[in-house]
Design an enzyme around this catalytic site. Structure first.
Site: not given
Ligand code: NAD
Length: 416
Positions: A105
């Site tokens: 990561k």
């Molecule tokens: P992203 O940046 O696209 O979205 C993150 C979201 O969380 C945004 O809508 C943001 O506004 C919101 N957020 C941040 N702080 C917040 C708070 N205090 N309260 C409410 N909402 C809040 O990121 P993502 O890629 O969607 O990732 C989200 C989660 O999924 C993370 O834990 C990431 O590690 C996990 N994840 C992502 C992927 C991927 O392919 N992108 C794969 C596996 C896991």
């Protein structure tokens, strides 16, 4: 142990699964320590001509089963411990999905909302330079995570290729289609969450079509999850993001919400429901709660008051170890992150395979492969839960993953 430390949480999850997995003691000891973590300092010129220095990390947790794999996060709360925990979770996730990868990561300590597009590009390129000696198609393959996406991956791929002198698409996954990205990658994680929801509802003999869903986080993962669960007939009754939240008991109009978020750059201000805060959203009386933002949001306090019938961990590490215990006592099942959100790394793997073959698949083939792999992992987790008499699904999933990584270490042995 402090409730908020993700690395301590990840290590405690490993320990909890240890009695249910056959792993050599020496190998287990090895697995508690990430192989390496690089810290880089990243100076860039701001638009006003000043210089600002940011910090970034890349942790390579384990590579017994194949090249390291894991996303890059841009967020002000990034720490070394967080990056190492996330790299550990990637290791267990790739093993549970039976992909030929290890886990890694990366993260940069920055709030990208404070940067212009040019500053973000420069920071991304400087970070790529900082870690370029440790990444590569056969070594370590980054992907998007919080606040990074296809454009970030394009800049990383370009920077890496410039040093090599020729194009190397498979150094990252999650690229735009025009430079070797795959069909289906942007939706992959949310699609995996929706498929996992279907399996979980079938397993618990509940009806997804009449289910109510609350989602924290409306970025890549949260928004696609909302769209796909809405299409399967569920009612998305509440969502939130960093700007605010919205609640409508009769179900939100997800398409209208997505349009609003695109225009307004956030959920706040959407007029299709009442406004709601995170604290209330996490405690809503719904059939499914989907944390899809950051880690440690389901704390002991939240767990005691949580009213959802099921927690689907779309985010990495959203439930603390202490909260997990409370949910187990309260009979609220948690579908663990390393299973629920694995759709992203599965399709990243498919992108990497297509790149290495210089061949591309259509969306149907990608989605079918994603569904097959994540469904198999779901079944294996359920089987492990029953056969090993594990206390919960997370422990069962960890037991499967730990054994796979442990086996790889045992046959490879310790060098020299
Ligand atoms: P992203 O940046 O696209 O979205 C993150 C979201 O969380 C945004 O809508 C943001 O506004 C919101 N957020 C941040 N702080 C917040 C708070 N205090 N309260 C409410 N909402 C809040 O990121 P993502 O890629 O969607 O990732 C989200 C989660 O999924 C993370 O834990 C990431 O590690 C996990 N994840 C992502 C992927 C991927 O392919 N992108 C794969 C596996 C896991």
């Amino acid at each position: 142990m402090s409730e908020g430390n993700p690395l301590e949480n990840m290590l405690a999850q490993m320990e909890a699964a240890r009695p249910y997995a056959e792993v050599d003691d020496g190998v287990f000891e090895r697995l508690k320590h990430p192989e390496r973590t690089l810290k880089v300092t990243l100076p860039i010129h701001r638009e006003d001509g000043s210089v600002e220095v940011y910090e970034g990390y890349r942790c390579q947790f384990d590579s017994a089963r194949g090249p390291y794999k894991g996303g890059i996060r841009f967020h002000p709360a990034v720490t070394r411990d967080e990056v190492e925990a996330l790299a550990g979770w990637m290791t267990w996730k790739t093993a549970l999905m039976d992909l030929p990868y290890g886990g890694a990561k990366g993260g940069v300590v920055v709030d990208p909302r404070e940067l212009s597009s040019r500053e973000t590009e420069n920071l991304t390129r400087r970070y790529t330079e900082g870690i370029r000696r440790m990444i590569g198609p056969d070594m370590d393959v980054p992907a998007p995570d919080i606040n990074t996406g296809p454009q970030t991956m394009a800049w990383m791929m370009d920077t890496y290729s410039m040093y090599a002198g020729y194009v190397i698409p498979d150094v990252v996954t999650g690229k735009p289609l025009s430079i070797g990205g795959t069909e289906g990658r942007v939706e992959a994680t949310g699609r995996g969450v929706a498929i996992t929801a279907e399996h979980a509802f079938e397993y618990f003999q509940r009806d997804l079509e009449s289910a109510t869903v609350a989602i924290q986080g409306f970025g890549n993962v949260g928004s696609v999850t909302a769209r796909l669960l809405d299409r399967r007939g569920a009612d998305i009754v509440a969502v939130s993001d960093i700007t605010g939240g919205v609640h409508n008991e009769d179900g939100l109009n997800v398409a209208a919400l997505e349009n609003h978020v695109e225009r307004a750059e956030g959920v706040a201000g959407f007029d299709g429901g009442e406004s709601i805060g995170n604290d209330a959203l996490l405690r809503l009386d719904v059939d499914v709660l989907v944390p899809a933002a950051l880690e440690n949001v389901i704390t002991t306090e939240v767990a005691r008051e949580l009213r959802a019938g099921l927690v689907l961990e779309a985010a990495n590490g959203p439930t603390t170890v202490e909260a997990d215990e409370i949910l187990r006592e309260r009979d609220i099942p948690v579908i663990p992150d390393i299973l629920t959100n694995a759709g992203g790394v599965i399709v990243s793997y498919l992108e990497w395979v297509q790149n290495s073959q210089q061949y591309s698949w259509d969306l149907e083939q990608v989605n079918a492969d994603l569904e097959r792999r994540i469904s198999k992992a779901f079944e294996e987790t359920i089987d492990a839960f029953a056969q090993r008499e594990a206390p919960d699904l997370r422990t069962a999933a960890y037991a499967v993953a730990l054994e796979r990584v442990g086996d790889a270490h045992e046959v490879r042995g310790i060098f020299p």
